[in-house]
Scaffold this active site. Structure first.
Site, PDB file in Angstrom:
ATOM      1  N   LYS A  66     -13.636   1.358  -4.338  1.00 34.39           N
ATOM      2  CA  LYS A  66     -14.737   1.756  -3.462  1.00 34.39           C
ATOM      3  C   LYS A  66     -15.774   2.575  -4.228  1.00 34.39           C
ATOM      4  CE  LYS A  66     -12.126   1.902   0.893  1.00 34.39           C
ATOM      5  NZ  LYS A  66     -11.702   2.762   2.016  1.00 34.39           N
TER       6      LYS A  66
ATOM      7  N   GLU B  99       0.823  -1.208   0.000  1.00 32.51           N
ATOM      8  CA  GLU B  99       0.000   0.000   0.000  1.00 32.51           C
ATOM      9  C   GLU B  99       0.857   1.258   0.000  1.00 32.51           C
ATOM     10  OE1 GLU B  99      -4.186  -0.201   1.778  1.00 32.51           O
ATOM     11  OE2 GLU B  99      -3.081   1.006   3.230  1.00 32.51           O
TER      12      GLU B  99
ATOM     13  N   HIS C 148       7.346 -27.067  -0.261  1.00 31.98           N
ATOM     14  CA  HIS C 148       6.708 -28.184  -0.960  1.00 31.98           C
ATOM     15  C   HIS C 148       5.595 -27.699  -1.883  1.00 31.98           C
ATOM     16  CE1 HIS C 148       8.817 -31.279   1.445  1.00 31.98           C
ATOM     17  NE2 HIS C 148       8.862 -30.293   2.325  1.00 31.98           N
TER      18      HIS C 148
END
Length: 426
Positions: free
Chosen positions: A417, A282, A303
């Site tokens: 948003k 951010e 793995h």
């Protein structure tokens, strides 16, 4: 104390040359960070927080906790920096198999009806309270969760008693959540205006959950204060946070690396890695710049992602977070009838084996042309959580400013948003 090991990058960078080249610029940025009044007033409330930490606020929080001695659960409602720091600190210091009282649970960090329904079911026979965290109160995810949990707690205890079980951490002057808290008579705690969410772990955002989780906040802040002093050096060669920031910058801009992976070897560091990811992503993901940041927890991820890191596209470098000493450990027993062929590690602790895995993996990845930084801390305790969290905050500030962007805003978050509200609102 924290140690930065750069041996795993010397085959990839002319480190001495670059430190000489960038030392003046880093000194200039350091001076700007600590002397630019406008920058400090707008964005840098976190920078000197360890110097001026208000320990009276901790006592206020302890009194609040003592007022609810039989609390089973504190539900912390928040998203992004409003919950990641608290979750990181709690899991850094606690075992998942020994629940504290109250247990700290989280809500409002996604929009999952399944999660919230099951949380409500879990809380049905519990003695619980809420800490809702939001600067504005308009962020959808925590606002939705608070609406539902507020209704539930009022139905359980009645509106008058419920208001003593709702603690609000928000802006001191404005916002939907502040207005609601004042109207309802909730206990409030302040998020400083000059502290962004991802830098807020040492404010009430993180400290209130830490107090309820019985963490040693005083030791944590001692660690943060020592980290402040250690990273106050303007001389690059004396400042490990700035060395780390420069290494990141060089791999991104001169080696064309696209990604940094934070590698840990203890499950306690999983949520710390999530906090770290938000901090750097951010802060630096702007103007089509910045490293994509990811995390692995080994040996589990050896793995799965280990194959790609070893032999896949050479797009990344690793920062290994090494905890050199673990408090609780297992010893491998010696068995006379050795059917499992494991006596070659008999008598060794899990930590000793884990360290060998770490060393072998670093060596393999370096030989596989994957640069490796290593950050070593002595142990998982409150002091070193405080030290490490502040170290990364300071490194992030320097790293972003080296890139030429503002690491303290996040306008890009608002774009989704706006589109979301356009779809949801009539």
């Amino acid at each position: 104390m924290l140690k930065l090991n750069l041996e795993g990058i010397y085959n990839f960078l002319d480190w001495r040359k670059h430190t000489q080249t960038y030392a003046p610029q880093i000194k200039s940025i350091h001076q700007k960070l600590h002397q630019d009044k406008q920058l400090k007033e707008k964005y840098l409330g976190w920078l000197e927080l360890p110097l001026h930490f208000d320990f009276k606020e901790i006592e206020k929080m302890k009194q609040l906790k003592n007022f609810h001695p039989n609390l089973d659960v504190l539900v912390v409602i928040g998203i992004g920096g409003s919950y990641l720091g608290a979750k990181a600190g709690i899991e850094f210091l606690q075992t998942p198999f020994k629940k504290t009282k109250p247990e700290i649970l989280f809500a409002g960090h996604q929009v999952s009806g399944n999660y919230l329904t099951n949380l409500l079911h879990f809380l049905k026979n519990k003695n619980w309270a809420i800490n809702v965290i939001s600067k504005s109160g308009t962020t959808l995810e925590p606002a939705l969760a608070f609406r539902i949990l507020k209704k539930e707690i009022e139905e359980k205890y009645g509106k008058q008693l419920a208001k003593n079980r709702i603690f609000v951490t928000t802006d001191s002057q404005k916002g939907v959540l502040l207005n609601l808290a004042l109207k309802e008579g909730y206990q409030t705690f302040v998020i400083p205006d000059s502290v962004g969410g991802r830098f807020s772990v040492f404010t009430s955002v993180g400290i209130l959950p830490f107090v309820f989780a019985n963490l040693d906040v005083a030791s944590m802040m001692k660690g943060a204060l020592q980290s402040y002093h250690d990273t106050f050096q303007e001389d690059l060669l004396q400042n490990q946070a700035y060395k780390y920031a420069l290494a990141r910058y060089l791999f991104h801009t001169q080696q064309n690396k696209k990604m940094e992976i934070l590698v840990s070897y203890e499950p306690n560091l999983l949520s710390f890695s999530e906090w770290w990811k938000q901090l750097f992503a951010e802060s630096e993901g702007k103007e089509e710049k910045g490293l994509f940041v990811g995390a692995t927890n080994n040996s589990t991820d050896l793995h799965s992602l280990g194959q790609f890191i070893q032999e896949g596209t050479k797009m990344l470098f690793e920062t290994v977070l090494n905890v050199s000493s673990i408090k609780d450990d297992c010893v491998v027993p010696h068995i006379l009838n050795e059917l499992d062929n494991l006596n070659y590690v008999a008598g060794k602790t899990y930590s000793q084996i884990n360290q060998k895995i770490l060393q072998a993996t670093r060596q393999a990845h370096i030989e596989g042309k994957v640069p490796n930084l290593e950050i070593v801390i002595p142990t998982l305790d409150a002091y070193h959580f405080g030290y490490l969290a502040y170290f990364f905050q300071k490194a992030c500030a320097m790293s972003g400013l080296l890139l030429g962007i503002n690491p303290f805003n996040q306008h890009g978050v608002e774009i989704y948003k706006q589109k979301m509200f356009a779809l949801l609102k009539p």
